[in-house]
Scaffold this motif. Structure first.
Motif, short mmCIF file in Angstrom:
data_model
loop_
_atom_site.label_atom_id
_atom_site.label_comp_id
_atom_site.label_asym_id
_atom_site.label_seq_id
_atom_site.Cartn_x
_atom_site.Cartn_y
_atom_site.Cartn_z
N ASN A 26 0.96 -1.26 0.01
CA ASN A 26 0.21 0.00 -0.17
C ASN A 26 1.07 1.30 0.01
O ASN A 26 2.21 1.27 -0.08
CB ASN A 26 -0.98 -0.02 1.30
CG ASN A 26 -0.27 -0.18 2.49
OD1 ASN A 26 1.05 0.34 2.62
ND2 ASN A 26 -0.77 -0.63 3.48
N ASN A 27 0.19 2.32 0.08
CA ASN A 27 0.87 3.73 -0.17
C ASN A 27 2.05 3.83 1.23
O ASN A 27 2.60 4.92 1.31
CB ASN A 27 0.10 4.96 -0.09
CG ASN A 27 -1.02 5.09 0.91
OD1 ASN A 27 -1.09 4.00 1.78
ND2 ASN A 27 -1.81 6.04 0.80
N ASN A 28 1.96 3.06 2.16
CA ASN A 28 2.69 2.96 3.46
C ASN A 28 3.91 1.82 3.39
O ASN A 28 4.71 1.98 4.34
CB ASN A 28 1.88 2.74 4.68
CG ASN A 28 0.82 4.14 4.80
OD1 ASN A 28 1.19 5.02 5.00
ND2 ASN A 28 -0.18 3.45 5.57
N GLY A 29 3.77 1.34 2.16
CA GLY A 29 4.92 0.44 2.11
C GLY A 29 4.74 -1.07 2.62
O GLY A 29 5.52 -1.86 2.70
N THR A 57 6.55 -10.16 4.53
CA THR A 57 5.36 -9.48 5.70
C THR A 57 6.23 -9.35 6.67
O THR A 57 7.35 -9.97 7.08
CB THR A 57 4.76 -10.81 5.96
OG1 THR A 57 3.58 -11.35 4.88
CG2 THR A 57 3.70 -10.66 7.04
N GLY A 58 6.07 -8.33 7.53
CA GLY A 58 6.77 -7.51 8.48
C GLY A 58 7.72 -6.68 8.45
O GLY A 58 8.39 -6.05 9.00
N HIS A 59 7.97 -6.67 7.01
CA HIS A 59 9.06 -5.36 6.41
C HIS A 59 8.21 -4.41 5.41
O HIS A 59 7.23 -4.87 4.87
CB HIS A 59 10.16 -6.02 5.39
CG HIS A 59 10.86 -7.07 5.96
ND1 HIS A 59 11.96 -6.73 6.95
CD2 HIS A 59 10.98 -8.56 6.22
CE1 HIS A 59 12.53 -7.86 7.52
NE2 HIS A 59 11.93 -8.78 7.19
N SER A 60 8.58 -3.40 5.53
CA SER A 60 7.84 -2.13 4.96
C SER A 60 9.00 -1.62 3.88
O SER A 60 10.15 -1.22 3.93
CB SER A 60 7.50 -1.15 5.72
OG SER A 60 6.53 -1.63 6.69
N VAL A 61 8.35 -1.18 2.52
CA VAL A 61 9.32 -0.31 1.79
C VAL A 61 9.38 0.85 2.38
O VAL A 61 8.35 1.42 2.52
CB VAL A 61 8.61 -0.62 0.12
CG1 VAL A 61 9.46 0.16 -0.72
CG2 VAL A 61 8.35 -2.02 -0.11
N SER A 62 10.50 1.27 2.25
CA SER A 62 10.58 2.81 2.53
C SER A 62 10.01 3.99 1.67
O SER A 62 9.75 3.72 0.50
CB SER A 62 12.23 3.04 2.49
OG SER A 62 12.78 3.35 1.39
N LEU A 121 16.62 -3.71 -1.46
CA LEU A 121 15.22 -2.86 -1.37
C LEU A 121 15.06 -2.48 0.08
O LEU A 121 14.02 -2.79 0.61
CB LEU A 121 14.26 -4.20 -1.93
CG LEU A 121 12.83 -3.26 -2.26
CD1 LEU A 121 12.93 -2.11 -3.52
CD2 LEU A 121 11.60 -4.22 -2.66
N GLY A 122 15.96 -1.60 0.39
CA GLY A 122 15.95 -0.85 1.58
C GLY A 122 16.08 -1.81 2.72
O GLY A 122 15.44 -1.74 3.74
#
Length: 521
Positions: free
Chosen positions: A99-102, A116-121, A139-140
Motif C-alpha cells: 500500500n502507500n505506506n509500504g 511480511t513484517g517489512h515495509s518498503v521505505s 530494497l531498503g
C-alpha cells in the motif's frame, strides 16, 4: 669461441621475442576477459530488467483491472495471488503488492512471503510514484542478498499513489551467468594460448633463424673471410639487411683483393729499380764494372732513381685524391689552351717521332673544373699517346658537346690494345703486355689517376681500340656555364698565350695544311 657467443645471443633474442609476445598476449587476453565480463554483466542486467519490467507490466495490468472492478476500493487478494504466482513462476521471481505506506498486502509466495513484517521505505515509494523504479540491491534492507527489483505505481482515478507492485529476482543468477561465461572464456583462452605458443615458437624461430645466419656469416667477415654469403629468402627488412651485408662483403672482398694487389704491385715497382740501383752501385764500388762504363751505369741509376721519385709522387697524389684532401677550385677552364700548352711540352718527342697532330683547328672549348687537375688529365693522356703512337703516325684531338658535357677524345695510331685488356686499363699499376715493352719508365698509375680526378670533377673516361690501328681515350667534363668566362688576364699574358698557341699550331699542323698555306701566301 665466437660461435657459442653468437648462439647464446640468438637464444637470448629468441627468449626476448617470446617473452614480449607472451606478455602482450597475456595483457590482451586479460583485457579481453575483463571487457567480456563487463559487457556480459551489462547485457545480463539489461535483459533481466526488461523481463522483470514485462512481468511487472502484466502484474500491474491485472491489479488495476481487479482494483477497477471493485470500484477502486480494494483488490481481491485470492485472485491476484494466483495470478502473481503464475507470473512469478515464469521468471523465478517474487511479485508483491504494497500500500502507500509500504506495507505488503499480498505476495506470490502466499503465506511463506518474506516481505511480511517489512515495509518498503517512503523514499523508494516516492521514486516509484514518478515512474518505473529499478534497482540492484536489497530494497531498503528488505532482502539479505542482492536482488534485481522493478517497481511500478498503482494510482487511483485522481492519480494519487495508493500502492505499488514490485517484481524481484535474485541477483545470484548474474554470478552464475558470469561464472559460466568465465568458464567458457577460460577454456577458449587456454586453447588460444596453446595454439599461440605453438605458432609463436614457429614464427619467432623463423624470425631469429636468418639473424643467426647473419651473425654466423658476419663473424666470418670479422675473421677476414669475405667469401661467405647470407641466403636471402624474403623481401622484408631482414632480407634487405642480408642484401646490404652481401653487398658489403663483395665490396670488402674487392677492396681486400685491391689492397693485396696494391701492396704486391708497389713492392714489385719498388723492388725492381732498387735492385738495379743496388746492383750497379755495388758493381761500381767493388770494381766489377770497368771505370770507362761508370757514367753509363750511373745514368741508369739516375733514371731508376727518377722513376722511384715519380712513383712516390704519383702515390702521394693518388692518396690525397682518394682521401679527399686534394683541394681544388671549380672555375671556367680553357681546355684547348691546356691541350696546346701540353703539346708544346712534348714538342721534342713529337718531332723525334715525326708525328702528325690533328684537330688543333678546333674552336675555343671551355669546361668547368680545376685548371691544375684538368692539366694533369690532359698531360697523362697526351703522354700515353706520345709513348705508344707509331713512328710517323698521328695524334688526333676532337671536342664536342653532349648533354651539358664537353667530350674530348685523344686518339693515336699504333698497335692498339687488345679488347680483353681494355677493362683493366684503369686499375692501379696495371700495364698491358705490349706497353711493358714500350714503356720502361711508367709505373702504371697514370690512367688510374686520370679516372679518379675525372670522377672528382663530375666526369668520366672511356677507351676504345682496334689492334693494329688505333687507341682512343674519350673523357668528359661539365661544360662551363655561359655566364662564367675564364678569369681576366693581363694583356701581356694574353699576348704570350696567343704567341704560344700560334707556335704550337704552326709546329703541329698537318704538312698538307702547312704547304697549302705557303702556296696561298
Amino acid at each position: 669461441m665466437g660461435e657459442p657467443t653468437t648462439q647464446a645471443k640468438s637464444q637470448n633474442l629468441f627468449s626476448k621475442y617470446f617473452r614480449y609476445t607472451v606478455l602482450v598476449l597475456f595483457i590482451s587476453l586479460t583485457f579481453l576477459g575483463v571487457a567480456l565480463l563487463v559487457f556480459s554483466t551489462r547485457y545480463f542486467k539489461e535483459d533481466k530488467f526488461e523481463l522483470l519490467s514485462n512481468n511487472a507490466n502484466q502484474a500491474m495490468g491485472v491489479t488495476i483491472s481487479n482494483y477497477k472492478m471493485n470500484n477502486y476500493l480494494f483488490v481481491n487478494s485470492n485472485t491476484l495471488t494466483q495470478v502473481y504466482e503464475v507470473l512469478g513462476s515464469t521468471l523465478d521471481s517474487k511479485i508483491f503488492l504494497v500500500n502507500n505506506n509500504g506495507e505488503t498486502l499480498l505476495c506470490s509466495e502466499g503465506t511463506d512471503c518474506a516481505h511480511t513484517g517489512h515495509s518498503v521505505s517512503s523514499s523508494i515509494l516516492r521514486k516509484v510514484a514518478t515512474g518505473e523504479y529499478k534497482e540492484t540491491g536489497n530494497l531498503g534492507n528488505m532482502y539479505r542478498e542482492q536482488y534485481f527489483t522493478v517497481g511500478q505505481p498503482l494510482l487511483d482515478p485522481n492519480n494519487n499513489l495508493v500502492g505499488a507492485v514490485f517484481v524481484s529476482a535474485e541477483a545470484e543468477s548474474l554470478n552464475e551467468f558470469l561464472l559460466d561465461i568465465l568458464k567458457i572464456y577460460a577454456v577458449s583462452a587456454l586453447l588460444a594460448i596453446l595454439a599461440s605458443f605453438i605458432l609463436l615458437s614457429i614464427t619467432v624461430n623463423k624470425m631469429v633463424r636468418p639473424l643467426r645466419q647473419i651473425a654466423a656469416v658476419t663473424d666470418q667477415f670479422a675473421h677476414g673471410d669475405f667469401t661467405q654469403r647470407i641466403p636471402v629468402n624474403s623481401e622484408d627488412e631482414i632480407g634487405h639487411l642480408a642484401n646490404s651485408l652481401n653487398s658489403m662483403a663483395s665490396y670488402l672482398s674487392a677492396s681486400e683483393s685491391s689492397r693485396r694487389s696494391f701492396v704486391s704491385n708497389v713492392s714489385h715497382e719498388l723492388k725492381t729499380p732498387m735492385t738495379s740501383i743496388s746492383g750497379f752501385v755495388d758493381g761500381i764500388l767493388d770494381g766489377t764494372i770497368p771505370e770507362e762504363k761508370h757514367n753509363y751505369y750511373l745514368q741508369i741509376v739516375s733514371d731508376e732513381t727518377k722513376r722511384l721519385s715519380r712513383l712516390v709522387r704519383s702515390m702521394l697524389s693518388l692518396s690525397r685524391i682518394e682521401a679527399g684532401e686534394m683541394k681544388y677550385t671549380p672555375q671556367a677552364v680553357d681546355l684547348t689552351d691546356i691541350v696546346f700548352r701540353t703539346l708544346f711540352t712534348f714538342e721534342p718527342r713529337i718531332e723525334e717521332k715525326n708525328l702528325e697532330i690533328l684537330g688543333l683547328d678546333a674552336e675555343r672549348t671551355m669546361v668547368w673544373g680545376d685548371s691544375d687537375l684538368v692539366h694533369q688529365v690532359v698531360y697523362n693522356l697526351v703522354e700515353n699517346a706520345v709513348k705508344f703512337v707509331n713512328d710517323g703516325g698521328s695524334i688526333q684531338f676532337s671536342f664536342r658537346r653532349e648533354n651539358g658535357m664537353v667530350v674530348t677524345t685523344v686518339k693515336n695510331t699504333g698497335e692498339g690494345i687488345p679488347q680483353d685488356e681494355l677493362p683493366r686499363l684503369f686499375e692501379r699499376f696495371y700495364k698491358s703486355d705490349k706497353s711493358r715493352g714500350l714503356d720502361k719508365t711508367g709505373v702504371g698509375l697514370g690512367l688510374y689517376i686520370v679516372r679518379t680526378i675525372l670522377g672528382a670533377l663530375g666526369g668520366e673516361i672511356l677507351v676504345s681500340s682496334v689492334v693494329g690501328e688505333y687507341c682512343a681515350f674519350s673523357f668528359s667534363l661539365p661544360a662551363a656555364p655561359a655566364e662564367q668566362p675564364p678569369k681576366a688576364e693581363s694583356s701581356s699574358i694574353k699576348e704570350t698565350g696567343t704567341k704560344l698557341l700560334n707556335s704550337v699550331k704552326r709546329s703541329f699542323l698537318p704538312k698538307k695544311q702547312s704547304s697549302s698555306k705557303k702556296n696561298s701566301e
